[in-house]
Scaffold this motif. Structure first.
Motif, PDB file in Angstrom:
ATOM      1  N   SER A 134       0.815  -1.219   0.000  1.00 17.08           N
ATOM      2  CA  SER A 134       0.000   0.000   0.000  1.00 17.08           C
ATOM      3  C   SER A 134       0.849   1.269   0.000  1.00 17.08           C
ATOM      4  O   SER A 134       0.342   2.362  -0.236  1.00 17.08           O
ATOM      5  N   ALA A 135       2.141   1.120   0.309  1.00 18.38           N
ATOM      6  CA  ALA A 135       3.018   2.285   0.402  1.00 18.38           C
ATOM      7  C   ALA A 135       3.432   2.755  -0.990  1.00 18.38           C
ATOM      8  O   ALA A 135       4.034   2.004  -1.758  1.00 18.38           O
ATOM      9  N   LEU A 136       3.116   3.981  -1.299  1.00 11.80           N
ATOM     10  CA  LEU A 136       3.452   4.560  -2.599  1.00 11.80           C
ATOM     11  C   LEU A 136       4.654   5.487  -2.448  1.00 11.80           C
ATOM     12  O   LEU A 136       4.563   6.530  -1.804  1.00 11.80           O
ATOM     13  N   GLN A 137       5.787   5.075  -3.000  1.00 16.10           N
ATOM     14  CA  GLN A 137       7.023   5.846  -2.949  1.00 16.10           C
ATOM     15  C   GLN A 137       7.309   6.367  -1.542  1.00 16.10           C
ATOM     16  O   GLN A 137       7.365   7.573  -1.299  1.00 16.10           O
ATOM     17  N   PRO A 138       7.468   5.461  -0.570  1.00 16.47           N
ATOM     18  CA  PRO A 138       7.741   5.900   0.800  1.00 16.47           C
ATOM     19  C   PRO A 138       9.104   6.549   0.917  1.00 16.47           C
ATOM     20  O   PRO A 138      10.018   6.244   0.155  1.00 16.47           O
ATOM     21  N   VAL A 208       2.364  15.761  10.568  1.00 16.05           N
ATOM     22  CA  VAL A 208       0.908  15.681  10.465  1.00 16.05           C
ATOM     23  C   VAL A 208       0.540  14.748   9.318  1.00 16.05           C
ATOM     24  O   VAL A 208       1.071  14.857   8.215  1.00 16.05           O
ATOM     25  N   GLY A 209      -0.341  13.790   9.631  1.00 14.38           N
ATOM     26  CA  GLY A 209      -0.751  12.832   8.617  1.00 14.38           C
ATOM     27  C   GLY A 209       0.010  11.524   8.663  1.00 14.38           C
ATOM     28  O   GLY A 209      -0.248  10.627   7.859  1.00 14.38           O
ATOM     29  N   PRO A 233       0.089   6.545   6.392  1.00 19.47           N
ATOM     30  CA  PRO A 233      -0.742   7.742   6.518  1.00 19.47           C
ATOM     31  C   PRO A 233      -1.909   7.513   7.483  1.00 19.47           C
ATOM     32  O   PRO A 233      -2.434   6.398   7.572  1.00 19.47           O
ATOM     33  N   THR A 234      -2.289   8.550   8.188  1.00 17.09           N
ATOM     34  CA  THR A 234      -3.360   8.425   9.179  1.00 17.09           C
ATOM     35  C   THR A 234      -4.700   8.069   8.544  1.00 17.09           C
ATOM     36  O   THR A 234      -5.545   7.460   9.199  1.00 17.09           O
TER      37      THR A 234
END
Length: 265
Positions: A134-138, A208-209, A233-234
């Motif tokens: 699910s991580a997009l370009q972390p 934030v986020g 992400p939150t």
């Protein structure tokens, strides 16, 4: 010439000399690694410096245990202090190698980014990172230092420290967001909670986020040597979803601890 310009001119040779001394000290270690043993005269000749300069450099390395005298021969060889440094590096590499398959499994199961961190000075050092589907370009955190008080990894790494060690780390607590813990009393209370529940949370505290949870990894002696975290992400790692992630996280950190010898019978 202005006073500022004069000061700058005075600083340049000092800085250059400092760097030159470090370079020469490293070259001495390389010389001893090749030769096995060398005297100060030989070292001075190899460095093309005066014998007194070589002696000062060797003496400094000896003070730190990086070189040692060969008794009765007036020569020097590499010291056991290097083994301590190499051992620390080896231990970290061992942890990363043991953790990698577990971190991959955890990243796949949660869909989020999994990080492995350890205490390094007054911050947390990221040793490894595995991105979930699910991580997009972390952001790649490997090799980077992050604040302890504003991150789940940092809280875990502080939570089981002795009180005197913790006091040394609790200096200024800068604010990164409106939710960053900046009070020592509040942070101590948070660390008590981490010890009670066995994991740490940090939501919107560093950025934030960004939400993250971390759990401790112990060695054979029961010491917390690093932490494993899941971050994302939150809007994905909501409170409800975090409750499903936490058991997977704790299971992975416990398994890594067992692989490092903790709880072995």
């Amino acid at each position: 010439m202005s006073n500022t310009a004069a000061a700058e001119r005075e600083l340049v040779p000092a800085a250059t000399g400092g760097v030159q001394s470090v370079d020469r000290a490293l070259r001495i270690l390389e010389i001893l690694a090749r030769s096995g043993e060398s005297g100060v005269t030989e070292v001075a000749a190899a460095l093309e410096v005066h014998k007194s300069t070589a002696f000062r450099l060797v003496a400094t390395l000896e003070q730190h245990g990086l070189v040692e005298q060969v008794e009765g021969r007036g020569k020097y060889r590499l010291g056991v202090g290097l083994l301590r440094l190499a051992g620390a590096t080896s231990a970290r590499l061992d942890v990363v190698q043991e953790a990698r398959p577990l971190c991959k499994q955890l990243a796949t199961a949660t869909g989020e980014t999994v990080n492995l961190a350890t205490l390094s000075g007054g911050s947390a050092l990221y040793l490894d990172q595995v991105a979930g589907p699910s991580a997009l370009q972390p952001h790649n955190w490997v090799g980077q230092h992050i604040p302890l008080h504003a991150t789940s990894n940092g809280k875990v790494l502080m939570a089981w420290l002795e009180d005197d060690e913790l006091k040394q780390l609790l200096g200024r607590l800068p604010s990164y967001t409106g939710l960053t813990i900046t009070s020592r009393a509040a942070l101590r209370k948070e660390l008590e909670l981490v010890r009670e529940q066995g994991y740490a949370l940090a939501v919107d505290e560093l950025e934030v986020g960004l939400a993250a949870a971390a759990a401790p990894v112990r060695n054979a002696h029961g010491d917390v040597v690093c932490s494993v975290s899941v971050s994302g992400p939150t809007f994905r790692l909501t409170d409800e979803r975090m409750q499903r992630v936490l058991p997977l996280l704790v299971e992975a950190s416990d398994e890594l601890s067992h692989r490092l010898g903790w709880g072995a019978r």
